[in-house]
Design a protein around this motif. Structure first.
Motif, short mmCIF file in Angstrom:
data_model
loop_
_atom_site.label_atom_id
_atom_site.label_comp_id
_atom_site.label_asym_id
_atom_site.label_seq_id
_atom_site.Cartn_x
_atom_site.Cartn_y
_atom_site.Cartn_z
N THR A 123 1.00 0.88 -0.32
CA THR A 123 -0.09 1.12 0.75
C THR A 123 0.36 0.21 1.82
O THR A 123 0.70 -1.04 1.75
N GLN A 182 6.50 7.34 -0.15
CA GLN A 182 5.53 6.73 0.62
C GLN A 182 4.25 6.78 -0.47
O GLN A 182 3.65 5.54 -0.12
N ARG A 183 4.05 7.77 -1.19
CA ARG A 183 2.90 7.47 -2.23
C ARG A 183 3.01 6.23 -2.98
O ARG A 183 2.03 5.79 -3.64
#
Length: 267
Positions: A103, A99-100
């Protein structure tokens, strides 16, 4: 007395003919309806690069494909998109990456209209007679929270309305969202997750869609094809029996007769 609210469906200025060249792009609702068109022998391409939930990803599919349909159906699921931080590009699938790396943000109404307009222009360039049907998926996104999901749907509904106004005679709106949430206002019309429409609900939407959009010829073919389709899908207890062989011989004769009547029909 009337015990439910009926959704009014505007009659479009075109009709879908049997074996029509069609493209279905969008959320899993587009998959459900598109597969039904394939079963009914329309020349339908359904989400060729997988399910696409937002207008940007719908544009990506239209741009990547070479489809030049006479009728395209776009089902909008959400205005949420994921941007790959490394490139700044909207991705269609995070491919299970962390997920990082992404955005998440929400497209505005104008951005949704921009992506959808580009998709319509691409299709029009390939087929000047193309008709585009826009729907909003009735499936709520619990992960946004139900208020957040409604805000997302509201953005898509407003974008869809602007598209119809921007392309009169080219783009129409089919109220799948309203049918499920206003006309089928009961949990018995939902699957076990209480979010997705049940098969009964999808079948009902199919009936309303076909009544509004299908030509008399398309309706007639489907009625003629239905008993043959059911016969071909029959699973016998004794496939080697003489009775079943005779049943299949008669069915294949009906298939041959239907092929003769409809040259575009491919069993």
């Amino acid at each position: 007395m009337e015990f439910r609210t009926k959704v009014k469906i505007d009659k479009p200025d075109f009709e879908i003919e049997p074996f029509e060249d069609m493209l279905f792009v969008g959320s899993c609702f587009a998959d459900n309806i598109g597969k039904r068109f394939v079963e009914e022998k329309f020349n339908a391409v359904v989400n060729p690069y997988g399910v696409m939930y937002n207008p940007a990803s719908i544009l990506h599919t239209v741009a990547r494909s070479e489809a030049a349909p006479r009728v395209a159906l776009m089902t909008l699921g959400t205005n949420h998109v994921y941007i790959l931080n490394e490139t700044g590009e909207i991705v269609d699938n995070c491919a299970k990456r962390p997920q990082r790396l992404f955005t998440e943000r929400e497209l505005t109404i104008d951005e949704c209209v921009g992506y959808l307009s580009e998709a319509v222009e691409l299709l029009t360039g390939r087929n000047a007679d193309v008709k585009v049907i826009i729907t909003v998926s009735p499936i709520r996104y619990a992960k946004y929270g139900y208020h957040g999901s409604q805000l997302s749907k509201a953005t898509l509904l407003l974008a869809a309305d602007l598209m119809v106004r921007k392309y009169p005679g080219r783009v129409t709106y089919f109220p799948a969202y309203e049918i499920v949430n206003d006309e089928l206002r009961d949990y018995r019309f939902y699957a076990s997750d209480m979010l997705h429409p049940s098969q009964q609900a999808v079948d009902y939407i199919w009936e309303l869609f076909s009544e509004a959009y299908f030509s008399p010829a398309a309706k007639r073919f489907i009625e003629e094809w239905r008993p043959i389709k059911e016969a071909l899908g029959h699973k016998p207890f004794r496939p080697d029996s003489d009775e079943y062989k005779e049943f299949m011989n008669k069915t294949m004769l009906k298939v041959k007769a239907l092929s003769k009547k409809y040259p575009k029909f491919v069993p």
